[in-house]
Design a protein around this motif. Structure first.
Motif, short mmCIF file in Angstrom:
data_model
loop_
_atom_site.label_atom_id
_atom_site.label_comp_id
_atom_site.label_asym_id
_atom_site.label_seq_id
_atom_site.Cartn_x
_atom_site.Cartn_y
_atom_site.Cartn_z
N MET A 77 -41.92 6.52 -68.37
CA MET A 77 -42.07 5.44 -67.40
C MET A 77 -43.30 5.67 -66.54
SD MET A 77 -39.40 4.13 -64.44
CE MET A 77 -38.12 3.81 -65.65
N GLN A 78 -44.09 4.62 -66.38
CA GLN A 78 -45.28 4.72 -65.55
C GLN A 78 -44.89 4.90 -64.07
OE1 GLN A 78 -48.58 4.78 -66.59
NE2 GLN A 78 -47.55 5.03 -68.58
N PRO A 79 -45.75 5.60 -63.29
CA PRO A 79 -45.42 5.83 -61.88
C PRO A 79 -45.13 4.54 -61.12
CG PRO A 79 -47.27 7.21 -62.53
CD PRO A 79 -46.98 6.31 -63.69
N VAL A 80 -45.93 3.48 -61.35
CA VAL A 80 -45.73 2.24 -60.60
C VAL A 80 -44.38 1.62 -60.92
CG1 VAL A 80 -46.90 0.80 -62.33
CG2 VAL A 80 -46.80 0.07 -59.92
N ASP A 81 -43.91 1.74 -62.17
CA ASP A 81 -42.60 1.21 -62.53
C ASP A 81 -41.49 2.02 -61.89
OD1 ASP A 81 -43.79 -0.75 -64.20
OD2 ASP A 81 -43.97 0.73 -65.82
N ALA A 82 -41.67 3.34 -61.86
CA ALA A 82 -40.67 4.19 -61.22
C ALA A 82 -40.61 3.92 -59.71
CB ALA A 82 -41.00 5.66 -61.48
N LEU A 83 -41.76 3.69 -59.10
CA LEU A 83 -41.79 3.37 -57.68
C LEU A 83 -41.11 2.03 -57.41
CD1 LEU A 83 -45.45 4.47 -56.84
CD2 LEU A 83 -43.37 5.50 -55.90
N ALA A 84 -41.37 1.05 -58.26
CA ALA A 84 -40.79 -0.28 -58.07
C ALA A 84 -39.27 -0.27 -58.19
CB ALA A 84 -41.39 -1.26 -59.07
N LYS A 85 -38.71 0.69 -58.93
CA LYS A 85 -37.26 0.78 -59.07
C LYS A 85 -36.58 1.25 -57.79
CE LYS A 85 -35.12 2.15 -62.62
NZ LYS A 85 -34.56 2.96 -63.73
N VAL A 86 -37.32 2.00 -56.95
CA VAL A 86 -36.70 2.58 -55.75
C VAL A 86 -37.18 1.95 -54.46
CG1 VAL A 86 -36.35 4.79 -56.91
CG2 VAL A 86 -38.43 4.44 -55.56
N CYS A 87 -38.23 1.11 -54.53
CA CYS A 87 -38.79 0.50 -53.32
C CYS A 87 -39.14 -0.96 -53.62
CB CYS A 87 -40.03 1.26 -52.85
SG CYS A 87 -40.81 0.61 -51.37
N ALA A 88 -38.67 -1.86 -52.77
CA ALA A 88 -38.87 -3.28 -53.02
C ALA A 88 -40.30 -3.73 -52.78
CB ALA A 88 -37.92 -4.09 -52.14
N ASP A 89 -41.05 -2.96 -52.03
CA ASP A 89 -42.42 -3.38 -51.67
C ASP A 89 -43.41 -2.35 -52.22
OD1 ASP A 89 -44.75 -4.29 -50.54
OD2 ASP A 89 -43.97 -4.47 -48.51
N VAL A 90 -43.84 -2.56 -53.44
CA VAL A 90 -44.83 -1.70 -54.10
C VAL A 90 -45.88 -2.61 -54.72
CG1 VAL A 90 -45.28 -0.01 -55.92
CG2 VAL A 90 -43.16 0.12 -54.61
N ARG A 91 -47.15 -2.28 -54.54
CA ARG A 91 -48.23 -3.11 -55.06
C ARG A 91 -49.47 -2.25 -55.27
NH1 ARG A 91 -51.59 -3.57 -50.83
NH2 ARG A 91 -50.71 -3.36 -48.73
N PRO A 92 -50.45 -2.76 -56.01
CA PRO A 92 -51.71 -2.02 -56.17
C PRO A 92 -52.46 -1.93 -54.85
CG PRO A 92 -51.46 -3.73 -57.86
CD PRO A 92 -50.41 -3.98 -56.84
N GLY A 93 -53.20 -0.86 -54.67
CA GLY A 93 -54.03 -0.71 -53.49
C GLY A 93 -55.25 -1.61 -53.54
N GLU A 94 -55.71 -2.03 -52.37
CA GLU A 94 -56.89 -2.87 -52.26
C GLU A 94 -58.07 -2.05 -51.74
OE1 GLU A 94 -57.02 -5.90 -53.24
OE2 GLU A 94 -54.88 -6.30 -53.55
N PRO A 95 -59.30 -2.42 -52.08
CA PRO A 95 -60.47 -1.65 -51.61
C PRO A 95 -60.52 -1.48 -50.10
CG PRO A 95 -61.13 -3.21 -53.33
CD PRO A 95 -59.69 -3.50 -53.02
N GLU A 96 -60.10 -2.54 -49.35
CA GLU A 96 -60.16 -2.43 -47.90
C GLU A 96 -59.12 -1.47 -47.33
OE1 GLU A 96 -57.99 -6.32 -48.97
OE2 GLU A 96 -59.75 -5.18 -49.63
N GLU A 97 -58.20 -1.01 -48.19
CA GLU A 97 -57.19 -0.06 -47.74
C GLU A 97 -57.61 1.39 -47.99
OE1 GLU A 97 -52.92 -2.12 -48.17
OE2 GLU A 97 -53.99 -2.01 -50.08
N GLY A 98 -58.82 1.57 -48.40
CA GLY A 98 -59.30 2.92 -48.67
C GLY A 98 -59.27 3.81 -47.43
N VAL A 99 -58.93 5.06 -47.64
CA VAL A 99 -58.92 6.06 -46.56
C VAL A 99 -60.26 6.76 -46.58
CG1 VAL A 99 -57.74 8.06 -45.59
CG2 VAL A 99 -56.44 6.34 -46.87
N LEU A 100 -61.14 6.36 -45.67
CA LEU A 100 -62.51 6.87 -45.65
C LEU A 100 -63.17 6.72 -47.02
CD1 LEU A 100 -62.05 10.02 -43.37
CD2 LEU A 100 -63.27 7.92 -42.79
N GLY A 101 -62.95 5.57 -47.63
CA GLY A 101 -63.58 5.25 -48.89
C GLY A 101 -62.77 5.59 -50.13
N VAL A 102 -61.68 6.33 -49.99
CA VAL A 102 -60.84 6.70 -51.13
C VAL A 102 -59.73 5.65 -51.27
CG1 VAL A 102 -59.39 8.48 -52.17
CG2 VAL A 102 -61.34 9.13 -50.74
N VAL A 103 -59.83 4.81 -52.29
CA VAL A 103 -58.91 3.69 -52.47
C VAL A 103 -57.63 4.16 -53.14
CG1 VAL A 103 -58.61 1.40 -53.49
CG2 VAL A 103 -60.86 2.11 -52.65
#
Length: 403
Positions: free
Chosen positions: A1-27
């Motif tokens: 199982m891919q990590p994103v699928d495993a995360l979605a099974k345990v948390c209702a709010d999971v989504r891909p990260g956006e460029p503007e959410e980068g931590v000092l440029g690390v997205v």
């Protein structure tokens, strides 16, 4: 199982990260926003199973502090962890979730005539972010910092297990002092999900006494010493300076009306005939100085004259008599200019057992300077990191020494 699928099974709010959410440029690859402690634990468990690097996010007011993470697979957003769990007003204790904004915490306890005596300088700061960065304002002189007011904490460890320390009473001595350890840890030891603080009653009256000191660093230092060695017991004492405006001093007094008035008159006598009174804080009170580079200085009262003397002409500074301050450097200063200014500050403060740490700066400055400076306890801090996060997946590289 891919990590994103495993995360979605345990948390209702999971989504891909956006460029503007980068931590000092690390997205981040993904963003998860758990709604309660058990969901946060499951998110961290899945992250551990898949070897994901995790960076917590609160109100993003200090997400640009420190260094960029070496990697950020999962950004854990605490925005949905925003409840007041329990306010035991009779015991002057409150338990809250980590994503609760400090402003809402203040409003909730003020309804019962109480406060958490932390004047956090940035609007939008959350409980978890305030603990993780150890942030505090001028009130630290009398009441201390988060590590002095936190009496219990709940975290999710790197492996997904929930750990609790402390309790709901001020005199609780059970367990390891995990709360204090987490203060200023920059999210490198665990995901903070709940915290319990001791509160104080709201003062019946307050007064700010302020006075200009011109360019007289010696006079400002002597005035600070006079107030600190007097009997007035200030709640806060701040010195601030900016280019072209000179040095100013401000003293906050709190208590019953008659007592505050008498103490304010005494302070005015110590600060000189230009002292003024106000029930409202003066401009710049408790705020970080302007600038694209912010430097946190440890500067005890005896070092104030040397601190002011070491400031570049272009710098702005705010300093609390608790021994901590901030220096702001403008964008016109090059990386080489900042490096020289930082070296001068550290040299001036070293004889006073002080130091200077760069909180945030442009990328070219971060690459040119040592953000943290000498850290005598670095080996101990690395051993603590190894105990809490053996795989170094929590905010990797964000903290001193690459922790």
């Amino acid at each position: 199982m891919q990590p994103v699928d495993a995360l979605a099974k345990v948390c209702a709010d999971v989504r891909p990260g956006e460029p503007e959410e980068g931590v000092l440029g690390v997205v981040p690859r993904w963003v998860a926003a758990p709604s309660d402690v058990s969901e946060a634990a499951e998110v961290m468990r899945v992250a551990a199973e898949h070897g994901l690097a995790v960076v917590p996010r609160g109100g993003e007011t200090r997400l640009d502090w420190g260094l960029p993470p070496r990697r950020c697979d999962l950004l854990v957003d605490t925005a949905r962890l925003d409840r007041v769990v329990e306010h035991a007003a009779g015991d002057l204790v409150v338990t809250v979730q980590a994503g609760l904004p400090m402003r809402r915490l203040a409003e909730a306890v003020a309804e019962r005539g109480q406060r958490l005596s932390l004047d956090v300088p940035l609007a939008g700061s959350t409980v978890g972010g305030t603990i993780a960065t150890g942030a505090a304002g001028p009130l630290r002189l009398l009441y201390g910092t988060p590590r002095d007011l936190i009496i219990g904490v709940t975290i999710v460890r790197a492996d997904g297990r929930v750990a609790r320390s402390g309790g709901k009473v001020v005199k609780n001595v059970a367990g390891y002092d995990l709360g204090r350890l987490l203060c200023g840890s920059y999210g490198t030891l665990g995901l903070i999900v709940e915290a319990t603080f001791r509160l104080h009653p709201l003062p019946a009256a307050c007064a700010y006494v302020t006075a200009p000191a011109g360019d007289d660093a010696e006079g400002a230092s002597e005035a600070v010493q006079a107030v600190l060695h007097s009997s007035v017991v200030p709640s806060a004492l701040q010195c601030w300076t900016s280019p072209g405006r000179g040095i100013a001093l401000g003293v906050l007094l709190e208590g019953v009306p008659d007592g505050v008035a008498a103490r304010a008159s005494h302070v005015a006598g110590l600060l000189g005939d230009k002292a003024t009174f106000s029930e409202e804080p003066p401009e710049g009170w408790g705020a970080y100085p302007d600038g694209t580079t912010l430097i946190d200085v440890s500067a005890p009262p005896a070092s104030l004259r040397d601190l002011l003397g070491a400031l570049p002409a272009e710098a702005a500074c705010t300093w609390s008599a608790a021994g901590r301050g901030y220096v702001g450097l403008p964008p016109e200063m090059t990386a080489e200019d900042v490096a020289r200014a930082l070296e001068k500050l550290r040299g001036a403060l070293a004889p006073h057992h002080g130091g200077a740490v760069v909180c945030y700066a442009p990328e070219e400055v971060r690459e040119a300077v040592d953000l943290w400076g000498p850290v005598p306890a670095l080996s101990l801090m690395r051993r603590v990191k190894d105990q809490f996060d053996p795989d170094h997946r929590l905010s990797p590289g964000r903290f001193v020494g690459g922790i």
